[in-house]
Design a protein around this motif. Sequence first.
Motif: not given
Length: 393
Positions: A6-8, A28-36
Amino acid sequence: MKTQVAIIGSGPSGLLLGQLLHLQGIDTVILEAKSQAYVLSRIRAGVLEQGFVDLLREAKASERMDAEGHVHDGVEFSFGGRTERIDLKGLSGGKTVMVYGQTEVTRDLMAARAKTGATSIYEATDVQLHDFYSDKPRVTFVKDGKTQQLECDYIAGCDGFHGVSRKSVPKDAIKTFERVYPFGWLGVLSETPPVSDELIYANHERGFALCSQRSANLSRYYIQCPLDTNLDEWTDERFWEELKARLPAETAAALVTGPSIEKSIAPLRSFVAEPMKFGNLFLVGDAAHIVPPTGAKGLNLASSDVYTLYHALRKTYQEGRADLLEKYSEICLRRIWKAERFSWWMTSLLHRFDGDEFSQRMQQAELEYYTQSEAGRRTIAENYVGLPYEAVE
């Protein structure tokens, strides 16, 4: 949901790590708090060391960089009304740096990941890290109003200085070192040709200045300013006048000015967190360290962290070498502190502090020595192009 890593965070370090692991068959799964769109709106410097360039090529995300980036063989120091050039390529055994904007690096890595079909989840809010000291870490987050859980083997915290990863570590398990500098950089981005083919670092009695570039028609300029500077008081005209005053007359005369398309003030700090591994959580890049931008090391240090973690994870999954993950923090920190030293030294050498005349004379003596001595020029060159990555073995 389940994944291996898991990539934060979907900045350059998270995207680069994800791409490299994916190409090795590691999920892998990437989690991002903001929009692209928000991630791509962040304007950052882009002086890439050879090691970072090589990693982008290995990640199959270098095509546009190789076509549009600008290879720099040298860098210039301005002081005492003159300019001295450091031959990076000649003094470092043929190494160079690549000028290519961090925003473009991020865009290319996003495109490369999309092409592979690997999972990236944007606008994932309330991200929380759980059980990373166990062999069953997990991450919870909210997406479209629904709480979801991601189970994984390892967590890579690539979410920057203000991210949740470092904040999730127990306070008694981590030690931080910090120096906040008593000034900032006022930066302007303009659609103008750069004043020089190479970067110019200027030491002047009025304060530091930097002339850099993004492309043949996009320039980035900085001047040292007080931390309490009011951006609204700095018109474009005032900025260009002040920049010219800090450059040698010949350089100032060649400067092409124009309307700014972005203007901001950045504070400067040095910061390191130790260690960088907490069970099965690994801090990467700005989550673990910050450098003042004077030495162009921030993005490049993140790249060397990625290199170390990528190879440790690859060998763990492919060769059963889980012992290498135990060395992650030790290997990374050796290079980090050397880069912190160089960035601190460059900052101390080039900026105007509220010191006495003795300190200013010492700056001038250092500049004279390091630019006139072959040993001094070689020291600058080998640090500027980037110290070698340490083998993970």
